[in-house]
Design an enzyme around this catalytic site. Structure first.
Site: not given
Ligand code: 9MG
Length: 306
Positions: A235, A269
Protein backbone atom coordinates in the site's frame (compact mmCIF):
# COMPACT_ATOMS: atom_id res chain seq x y z
CA UNK A 1 -17.36 10.60 18.79
CA UNK A 2 -16.98 8.62 22.01
CA UNK A 3 -14.94 5.42 22.23
CA UNK A 4 -16.64 2.05 21.75
CA UNK A 5 -16.97 0.31 25.11
CA UNK A 6 -14.74 -2.71 25.50
CA UNK A 7 -16.43 -5.98 26.32
CA UNK A 8 -15.79 -7.63 29.65
CA UNK A 9 -12.48 -9.56 29.56
CA UNK A 10 -14.49 -12.79 29.36
CA UNK A 11 -16.61 -11.65 26.39
CA UNK A 12 -13.66 -10.00 24.68
CA UNK A 13 -11.69 -13.23 24.51
CA UNK A 14 -11.39 -13.89 20.80
CA UNK A 15 -12.58 -17.38 19.82
CA UNK A 16 -9.56 -19.47 18.75
CA UNK A 17 -11.27 -20.35 15.47
CA UNK A 18 -13.26 -18.83 12.62
CA UNK A 19 -16.30 -20.58 11.20
CA UNK A 20 -15.99 -20.26 7.48
CA UNK A 21 -18.57 -22.27 5.54
CA UNK A 22 -17.49 -25.92 5.55
CA UNK A 23 -14.15 -24.96 7.07
CA UNK A 24 -13.18 -24.17 10.64
CA UNK A 25 -9.99 -22.10 10.64
CA UNK A 26 -7.82 -22.33 13.72
CA UNK A 27 -6.59 -18.92 14.85
CA UNK A 28 -3.97 -20.34 17.20
CA UNK A 29 -1.43 -19.11 14.67
CA UNK A 30 -1.73 -16.07 12.43
CA UNK A 31 -3.23 -16.86 9.04
CA UNK A 32 -2.38 -15.50 5.61
CA UNK A 33 -5.11 -14.51 3.15
CA UNK A 34 -3.79 -14.38 -0.43
CA UNK A 35 -5.02 -11.68 -2.81
CA UNK A 36 -6.43 -12.69 -6.21
CA UNK A 37 -7.41 -9.57 -8.15
CA UNK A 38 -9.47 -10.36 -11.25
CA UNK A 39 -9.43 -6.72 -12.33
CA UNK A 40 -7.84 -4.59 -15.02
CA UNK A 41 -7.05 -1.73 -12.62
CA UNK A 42 -5.91 -2.88 -9.16
CA UNK A 43 -3.03 -0.75 -7.93
CA UNK A 44 -0.22 -3.31 -7.91
CA UNK A 45 -1.29 -6.21 -10.15
CA UNK A 46 -4.17 -4.82 -12.23
CA UNK A 47 -4.64 -6.80 -15.47
CA UNK A 48 -2.21 -9.61 -14.59
CA UNK A 49 -4.92 -12.10 -13.62
CA UNK A 50 -7.93 -10.83 -15.58
CA UNK A 51 -8.22 -14.04 -17.62
CA UNK A 52 -9.97 -16.69 -15.47
CA UNK A 53 -7.26 -19.28 -16.13
CA UNK A 54 -4.53 -16.91 -14.98
CA UNK A 55 -6.50 -16.00 -11.84
CA UNK A 56 -7.14 -19.66 -10.95
CA UNK A 57 -3.48 -20.57 -11.50
CA UNK A 58 -2.44 -17.64 -9.33
CA UNK A 59 -4.85 -18.71 -6.56
CA UNK A 60 -3.48 -22.25 -6.70
CA UNK A 61 0.05 -20.93 -6.44
CA UNK A 62 -0.88 -18.87 -3.37
CA UNK A 63 -2.50 -21.94 -1.79
CA UNK A 64 0.64 -23.98 -2.49
CA UNK A 65 2.69 -21.22 -0.83
CA UNK A 66 0.60 -21.55 2.32
CA UNK A 67 -2.37 -19.21 2.02
CA UNK A 68 -5.11 -20.25 4.45
CA UNK A 69 -7.74 -18.31 2.48
CA UNK A 70 -7.76 -16.85 -1.04
CA UNK A 71 -9.65 -13.60 -1.60
CA UNK A 72 -11.08 -13.24 -5.12
CA UNK A 73 -12.13 -9.75 -6.16
CA UNK A 74 -13.56 -8.32 -9.38
CA UNK A 75 -13.84 -4.64 -8.47
CA UNK A 76 -10.81 -2.58 -7.58
CA UNK A 77 -11.11 -0.56 -4.38
CA UNK A 78 -7.86 1.35 -4.89
CA UNK A 79 -8.10 5.13 -4.35
CA UNK A 80 -9.80 6.76 -7.34
CA UNK A 81 -11.26 3.49 -8.68
CA UNK A 82 -14.57 3.76 -10.49
CA UNK A 83 -17.44 1.42 -9.53
CA UNK A 84 -18.07 -1.68 -11.65
CA UNK A 85 -21.55 -2.95 -12.62
CA UNK A 86 -22.70 -6.18 -10.96
CA UNK A 87 -22.85 -8.01 -14.31
CA UNK A 88 -19.20 -7.19 -15.03
CA UNK A 89 -18.09 -8.12 -11.52
CA UNK A 90 -19.95 -11.44 -11.77
CA UNK A 91 -18.37 -12.16 -15.16
CA UNK A 92 -14.91 -11.61 -13.63
CA UNK A 93 -15.20 -13.50 -10.36
CA UNK A 94 -17.63 -16.34 -10.96
CA UNK A 95 -15.48 -18.50 -13.27
CA UNK A 96 -12.68 -18.23 -10.72
CA UNK A 97 -14.84 -19.03 -7.69
CA UNK A 98 -16.37 -21.95 -9.59
CA UNK A 99 -12.99 -23.37 -10.55
CA UNK A 100 -11.82 -23.15 -6.92
CA UNK A 101 -14.94 -24.85 -5.58
CA UNK A 102 -13.00 -27.88 -4.33
CA UNK A 103 -9.91 -26.00 -3.18
CA UNK A 104 -8.32 -27.17 0.06
CA UNK A 105 -8.79 -23.75 1.65
CA UNK A 106 -11.76 -21.39 1.88
CA UNK A 107 -12.43 -19.03 -1.00
CA UNK A 108 -13.40 -15.52 0.02
CA UNK A 109 -15.23 -13.18 -2.34
CA UNK A 110 -14.18 -9.54 -2.11
CA UNK A 111 -17.38 -7.67 -2.91
CA UNK A 112 -19.86 -5.14 -1.55
CA UNK A 113 -22.75 -6.31 -3.74
CA UNK A 114 -25.32 -8.75 -2.32
CA UNK A 115 -25.98 -10.28 -5.76
CA UNK A 116 -22.29 -11.10 -6.16
CA UNK A 117 -22.17 -12.46 -2.59
CA UNK A 118 -25.19 -14.69 -3.27
CA UNK A 119 -23.82 -16.06 -6.54
CA UNK A 120 -20.37 -16.72 -5.07
CA UNK A 121 -21.75 -18.40 -1.95
CA UNK A 122 -23.96 -20.60 -4.11
CA UNK A 123 -20.83 -21.66 -6.03
CA UNK A 124 -18.95 -22.66 -2.90
CA UNK A 125 -17.34 -19.46 -1.56
CA UNK A 126 -16.92 -19.66 2.22
CA UNK A 127 -16.26 -16.05 3.13
CA UNK A 128 -17.35 -12.53 2.17
CA UNK A 129 -14.79 -9.74 2.39
CA UNK A 130 -16.75 -6.48 2.24
CA UNK A 131 -14.87 -3.18 2.33
CA UNK A 132 -18.20 -1.49 3.14
CA UNK A 133 -18.94 -3.78 6.13
CA UNK A 134 -22.24 -5.10 4.72
CA UNK A 135 -23.71 -1.61 4.22
CA UNK A 136 -25.66 -2.38 1.01
CA UNK A 137 -29.36 -3.16 1.43
CA UNK A 138 -29.70 -6.94 1.72
CA UNK A 139 -26.02 -7.60 2.45
CA UNK A 140 -26.49 -8.42 6.15
CA UNK A 141 -29.39 -10.75 5.31
CA UNK A 142 -27.42 -12.46 2.52
CA UNK A 143 -24.56 -13.31 4.85
CA UNK A 144 -26.91 -14.21 7.71
CA UNK A 145 -28.73 -16.74 5.54
CA UNK A 146 -25.49 -18.63 4.82
CA UNK A 147 -22.79 -20.18 7.01
CA UNK A 148 -19.92 -18.14 5.56
CA UNK A 149 -17.43 -16.01 7.46
CA UNK A 150 -17.42 -12.26 6.88
CA UNK A 151 -14.81 -9.53 7.09
CA UNK A 152 -16.28 -6.18 8.15
CA UNK A 153 -13.93 -3.41 7.07
CA UNK A 154 -13.87 0.30 7.90
CA UNK A 155 -13.69 2.84 5.07
CA UNK A 156 -14.26 6.57 5.28
CA UNK A 157 -16.05 7.68 2.10
CA UNK A 158 -15.85 5.66 -1.09
CA UNK A 159 -12.90 4.58 -3.23
CA UNK A 160 -13.33 7.31 -5.88
CA UNK A 161 -12.86 10.15 -3.36
CA UNK A 162 -11.75 8.62 -0.05
CA UNK A 163 -8.18 9.93 -0.10
CA UNK A 164 -9.09 13.57 -0.85
CA UNK A 165 -9.33 14.77 2.74
CA UNK A 166 -9.77 12.07 5.35
CA UNK A 167 -10.56 13.54 8.77
CA UNK A 168 -10.96 11.90 12.16
CA UNK A 169 -11.31 13.03 15.73
CA UNK A 170 -9.21 10.10 17.03
CA UNK A 171 -8.74 7.63 14.18
CA UNK A 172 -8.46 4.54 16.40
CA UNK A 173 -11.46 5.45 18.54
CA UNK A 174 -13.57 6.40 15.50
CA UNK A 175 -12.73 3.23 13.58
CA UNK A 176 -13.33 1.12 16.67
CA UNK A 177 -16.74 2.74 17.25
CA UNK A 178 -17.71 2.05 13.62
CA UNK A 179 -16.58 -1.58 13.77
CA UNK A 180 -18.37 -2.12 17.11
CA UNK A 181 -21.59 -0.86 15.47
CA UNK A 182 -21.16 -3.16 12.48
CA UNK A 183 -20.37 -6.21 14.64
CA UNK A 184 -23.55 -5.38 16.59
CA UNK A 185 -25.56 -5.06 13.36
CA UNK A 186 -24.19 -8.38 12.13
CA UNK A 187 -25.06 -10.11 15.40
CA UNK A 188 -28.51 -8.56 15.35
CA UNK A 189 -29.03 -9.91 11.82
CA UNK A 190 -28.16 -13.42 13.04
CA UNK A 191 -24.47 -13.67 12.11
CA UNK A 192 -22.65 -15.43 14.95
CA UNK A 193 -19.51 -13.74 16.27
CA UNK A 194 -17.58 -16.91 15.49
CA UNK A 195 -18.06 -16.02 11.78
CA UNK A 196 -16.95 -12.39 12.02
CA UNK A 197 -13.60 -10.72 11.42
CA UNK A 198 -12.97 -6.96 11.65
CA UNK A 199 -10.53 -4.84 9.69
CA UNK A 200 -9.55 -1.18 10.22
CA UNK A 201 -9.17 -0.72 6.46
CA UNK A 202 -5.62 0.56 6.11
CA UNK A 203 -5.53 3.03 3.22
CA UNK A 204 -9.29 3.40 2.93
CA UNK A 205 -9.97 7.08 3.63
CA UNK A 206 -6.83 7.43 5.75
CA UNK A 207 -3.61 9.40 5.56
CA UNK A 208 -0.24 7.78 6.21
CA UNK A 209 -0.43 9.20 9.73
CA UNK A 210 -3.84 7.61 10.31
CA UNK A 211 -2.58 4.25 9.00
CA UNK A 212 0.49 4.28 11.22
CA UNK A 213 -1.50 5.27 14.30
CA UNK A 214 -3.95 2.44 13.62
CA UNK A 215 -1.07 0.01 13.25
CA UNK A 216 0.58 1.24 16.43
CA UNK A 217 -2.66 0.89 18.44
CA UNK A 218 -4.12 -2.11 16.60
CA UNK A 219 -4.48 -4.05 19.85
CA UNK A 220 -7.21 -1.64 20.96
CA UNK A 221 -9.49 -3.21 18.34
CA UNK A 222 -9.04 -6.62 19.95
CA UNK A 223 -11.23 -5.33 22.80
CA UNK A 224 -14.20 -5.91 20.50
CA UNK A 225 -13.82 -9.69 20.92
CA UNK A 226 -13.52 -10.72 17.26
CA UNK A 227 -10.37 -11.49 15.25
CA UNK A 228 -8.63 -8.60 13.49
CA UNK A 229 -7.54 -8.79 9.84
CA UNK A 230 -4.93 -6.35 8.53
CA UNK A 231 -4.15 -5.47 4.92
CA UNK A 232 -0.94 -3.52 4.37
CA UNK A 233 0.35 -5.32 1.32
CA UNK A 234 2.11 -2.97 -1.14
CA UNK A 235 0.00 0.00 0.00
CA UNK A 236 0.93 3.61 -0.63
CA UNK A 237 1.86 4.41 2.98
CA UNK A 238 4.68 1.89 2.51
CA UNK A 239 5.64 3.76 -0.66
CA UNK A 240 5.68 7.05 1.19
CA UNK A 241 7.95 5.57 3.88
CA UNK A 242 10.35 3.72 1.56
CA UNK A 243 10.10 5.75 -1.65
CA UNK A 244 9.47 2.52 -3.58
CA UNK A 245 6.93 1.70 -6.30
CA UNK A 246 4.13 -0.79 -5.52
CA UNK A 247 5.96 -3.72 -7.15
CA UNK A 248 9.04 -3.12 -4.96
CA UNK A 249 7.34 -3.03 -1.56
CA UNK A 250 7.81 -6.69 -0.58
CA UNK A 251 10.11 -6.10 2.39
CA UNK A 252 8.01 -3.18 3.63
CA UNK A 253 4.82 -5.24 3.26
CA UNK A 254 6.27 -8.16 5.20
CA UNK A 255 7.45 -5.80 7.95
CA UNK A 256 3.98 -4.23 8.22
CA UNK A 257 2.29 -7.65 8.31
CA UNK A 258 4.64 -8.73 11.09
CA UNK A 259 3.96 -5.60 13.14
CA UNK A 260 0.23 -6.09 12.64
CA UNK A 261 0.47 -9.65 13.96
CA UNK A 262 2.66 -8.53 16.83
CA UNK A 263 -0.04 -5.96 17.66
CA UNK A 264 -2.86 -8.50 17.66
CA UNK A 265 -3.93 -9.20 14.04
CA UNK A 266 -4.82 -12.88 13.46
CA UNK A 267 -5.14 -12.69 9.67
CA UNK A 268 -3.04 -10.70 7.21
CA UNK A 269 -4.20 -10.06 3.63
CA UNK A 270 -1.19 -10.12 1.31
CA UNK A 271 -0.05 -10.44 -2.30
CA UNK A 272 3.21 -12.19 -1.35
CA UNK A 273 2.21 -15.30 0.56
CA UNK A 274 5.48 -17.25 0.74
CA UNK A 275 7.59 -14.39 2.11
CA UNK A 276 4.91 -13.42 4.62
CA UNK A 277 4.55 -17.02 5.80
CA UNK A 278 8.30 -17.28 6.38
CA UNK A 279 8.36 -14.09 8.44
CA UNK A 280 5.38 -15.21 10.50
CA UNK A 281 6.98 -18.62 11.08
CA UNK A 282 9.96 -16.89 12.71
CA UNK A 283 7.61 -14.76 14.82
CA UNK A 284 5.64 -17.88 15.80
CA UNK A 285 8.77 -19.79 16.82
CA UNK A 286 9.75 -17.01 19.24
CA UNK A 287 6.17 -16.69 20.45
CA UNK A 288 6.04 -20.40 21.31
CA UNK A 289 9.20 -20.09 23.38
CA UNK A 290 7.64 -17.15 25.21
CA UNK A 291 4.53 -19.23 25.92
CA UNK A 292 6.59 -22.17 27.18
CA UNK A 293 8.58 -19.88 29.43
CA UNK A 294 11.81 -20.94 27.74
CA UNK A 295 13.47 -17.59 28.18
CA UNK A 296 16.95 -18.04 29.51
CA UNK A 297 17.20 -21.75 28.78
CA UNK A 298 19.72 -21.27 26.00
CA UNK A 299 21.85 -19.02 28.16
CA UNK A 300 22.66 -22.18 30.13
CA UNK A 301 23.53 -24.13 26.99
CA UNK A 302 26.70 -24.02 24.95
CA UNK A 303 26.50 -21.56 22.07
CA UNK A 304 26.10 -23.19 18.68
CA UNK A 305 27.09 -21.60 15.39
CA UNK A 306 25.26 -18.75 13.63
C1 9MG B 1 -10.14 -5.55 -0.97
N1 9MG B 1 -9.16 -4.99 -0.07
C2 9MG B 1 -8.11 -4.19 -0.39
N2 9MG B 1 -7.43 -3.86 0.71
C3 9MG B 1 -8.04 -4.47 1.75
C4 9MG B 1 -7.82 -4.51 3.13
O1 9MG B 1 -6.84 -3.83 3.71
N3 9MG B 1 -8.64 -5.25 3.89
C5 9MG B 1 -9.68 -5.92 3.34
N4 9MG B 1 -10.47 -6.64 4.16
N5 9MG B 1 -9.94 -5.92 2.02
C6 9MG B 1 -9.14 -5.20 1.25
Amino acid sequence: MSGAPDLTPEAARVAPFLQCGRFVLSLDRPLVMGVVNVTPDSFSDGGRFLAPGAAVAHAQRLIAEGASVVDVGGESSRPGAAPVAAAEELARVMPVVRALRDAAVPVSVDTAKPEVMRAALAEGASMVNDVTALAAPGALETVASSDCAVCLMHMQGEPRTMQLRPVYDDVVRDVKRFLADRVGAAEHAGIARSRVVIDPGFGFGKTADHNLELLRRLRELAGLGVPVLAGWSRKSTLGSITGRAAADRLAASVAAALIAVQNGARIVRVHDVAATRDALAVWQAVEERNCRGDRGRDSRQAQSGP
